[in-house]
Scaffold this motif. Sequence first.
Motif, PDB file in Angstrom:
ATOM      1  N   ARG A  39      39.228 -68.306 -20.418  1.00  0.00           N
ATOM      2  CA  ARG A  39      39.216 -68.858 -18.571  1.00  0.00           C
ATOM      3  C   ARG A  39      39.022 -70.284 -18.638  1.00  0.00           C
ATOM      4  N   GLN A  64      43.174 -66.519  -5.357  1.00  0.00           N
ATOM      5  CA  GLN A  64      42.851 -65.193  -5.660  1.00  0.00           C
ATOM      6  C   GLN A  64      43.917 -64.420  -6.323  1.00  0.00           C
ATOM      7  N   ARG A  76      48.494 -66.773 -10.399  1.00  0.00           N
ATOM      8  CA  ARG A  76      48.522 -66.636 -11.837  1.00  0.00           C
ATOM      9  C   ARG A  76      48.945 -68.186 -12.379  1.00  0.00           C
ATOM     10  N   GLY A 119      36.445 -68.611 -11.390  1.00  0.00           N
ATOM     11  CA  GLY A 119      36.081 -67.295 -12.535  1.00  0.00           C
ATOM     12  C   GLY A 119      35.561 -66.275 -11.791  1.00  0.00           C
ATOM     13  N   ALA A 120      34.514 -66.275 -10.607  1.00  0.00           N
ATOM     14  CA  ALA A 120      34.353 -65.335 -10.042  1.00  0.00           C
ATOM     15  C   ALA A 120      35.492 -64.467  -9.127  1.00  0.00           C
ATOM     16  N   SER A 121      36.364 -65.358  -8.401  1.00  0.00           N
ATOM     17  CA  SER A 121      36.948 -64.726  -7.279  1.00  0.00           C
ATOM     18  C   SER A 121      38.657 -65.075  -7.658  1.00  0.00           C
ATOM     19  N   PRO A 151      40.498 -64.460 -10.914  1.00  0.00           N
ATOM     20  CA  PRO A 151      41.001 -64.073 -12.417  1.00  0.00           C
ATOM     21  C   PRO A 151      42.045 -64.426 -13.072  1.00  0.00           C
ATOM     22  N   GLY A 152      43.025 -64.788 -12.299  1.00  0.00           N
ATOM     23  CA  GLY A 152      44.637 -65.177 -12.702  1.00  0.00           C
ATOM     24  C   GLY A 152      44.497 -66.845 -13.034  1.00  0.00           C
ATOM     25  N   THR A 163      43.520 -70.078 -14.935  1.00  0.00           N
ATOM     26  CA  THR A 163      42.931 -70.496 -16.098  1.00  0.00           C
ATOM     27  C   THR A 163      42.779 -71.918 -16.062  1.00  0.00           C
ATOM     28  N   ASP A 190      31.069 -69.466 -21.168  1.00  0.00           N
ATOM     29  CA  ASP A 190      32.284 -68.946 -21.533  1.00  0.00           C
ATOM     30  C   ASP A 190      33.193 -70.112 -21.743  1.00  0.00           C
TER      31      ASP A 190
END
Length: 488
Positions: free
Chosen positions: A146, A211, A214, A237-239, A241-242, A244, A257
């Motif tokens: 992440r 959100q 990606r 990271g919390a909202s 996830p796609g 990086t 992390d």
Amino acid sequence: MNSLVTPDTEAAVGFGPFVFYPQQRLVTRDGEPLVLGGRALDIFQVLVEHAGAYVSKQALLTRVWPDSVVEEINLRVHIAALRRAFGDGQDGCQYILNDPRQGYCLAASLAPTTDLERHNLPARLSPVIGRDKVLGRLLADVPRQRLTTVTGPGGVGKTTVVLRVAELLLEHFADGAWFVDLATLTEPHQLQAHVAQALGLAPDALIRQLQARRLLLVLDGCEHLLQACRELALRVGASAPGVTLLLSSREALNMVDECTVQLPGLARVSPLELEPQLLASPATQLLIERVGARQQGFAATDRDLVAIAQICQRLDGLPLALELAAAQVGVLGVAGVLEQLEQGLSLLSHGRRTAVARHQSLEAMLDWSFERLSAAEQRVFQRLAVFERPFTLKAAMAVISCSELGVDQLPWLLSRLASQSLVMVEACANGVRFFWLNTTRAYALEKLRRSGQWSLYHRRYLLQDAVKPLHSRPAPPRQGLEQRVGLH
């Protein structure tokens, strides 16, 4: 360091399952990057420019190796690498034709394509040298993590590396790769709006708009905005996830992390090595390439190669320092640059006028880092300059502690310097030990000398039985530097 220019869009050409991005020097197959060497890409670019027509072998040799006498076997090796990468001959496909008299021809039918609004990556005008190993690691790790942070001292080439990773991973992310330069920011509250502007999104709704995306988000130069970057990384990271995150910073964020990759200087070799080993050294290659970019037709003599290897060692293989040194070769010659470096870093105090102030020269970078240290950290930084060789925490405590700098403070203060890439750390049989880069020690020595405390701490260094011979890491040559500050 690599020269950069920012295009609005990336013109590209496609053939079969392949797409060639000339500005990024990138070829993909079904969206996945192909691993091709720099010379192979140079040859392919010439073939693309003359697609459908034969290019003579001599024309290719002249274009790809303009300043060198190269045997034809070198050309054949790289052509073979291109054919393997393209799967020439498989399933009836043949992209590169060969005629003994006419040369080579790219027989594929090229179709123009564009890569609109999927990236804002600067295009490189010079190759990335000596970073294959770290690039391989990052290409494998970044898509699985992440958050990845590339750390290292100022001038080591962090920006070049993260940009190259973003180029090579561009097709891996459906919504592309986006580069955000943080060098001009002065306040933490500016970060979110700055990132949103780079992505073309609304600042107040940045996280919400990310959100469903990606993408790869590259934040360059985070060391002065660490807390703001931590907060942004937590929210993303919390909202989202796609998304990086790939960061460059002199100091890691220290998040749970976070994957941290320490970037060293370019590999260099002893000046005593034979010519093939000297020429194979990435640091030597970069210095020669940068001199050649300024002096058309530059060819290093045997004597130049020895001096170049000494320059590369003295400058720790730092790309910025090598670039600044290369800028002086036209006036001073290679031997003259080496002679001036014996006197300190003043030769490297003038550099890239278009960069922000703290990135214009090596001295400016070190000034900026030093000024951000606390008073206690500055004292430790200066006093540690008496150590000529790698040293342990115990040795440091014995030599530089005093009434205002107790031994109980030193472990934390030394770890702070190490975390900011001002003092380097290496594992040894008894735990860890610390060592200086030549360039950073020269700067710290000058600070200590101006403070008036050189004699005191140098005397303590000599009197203490704290520094033992460390055979596993030979000390680099420092005769000129030591004479300048009075070690002999």
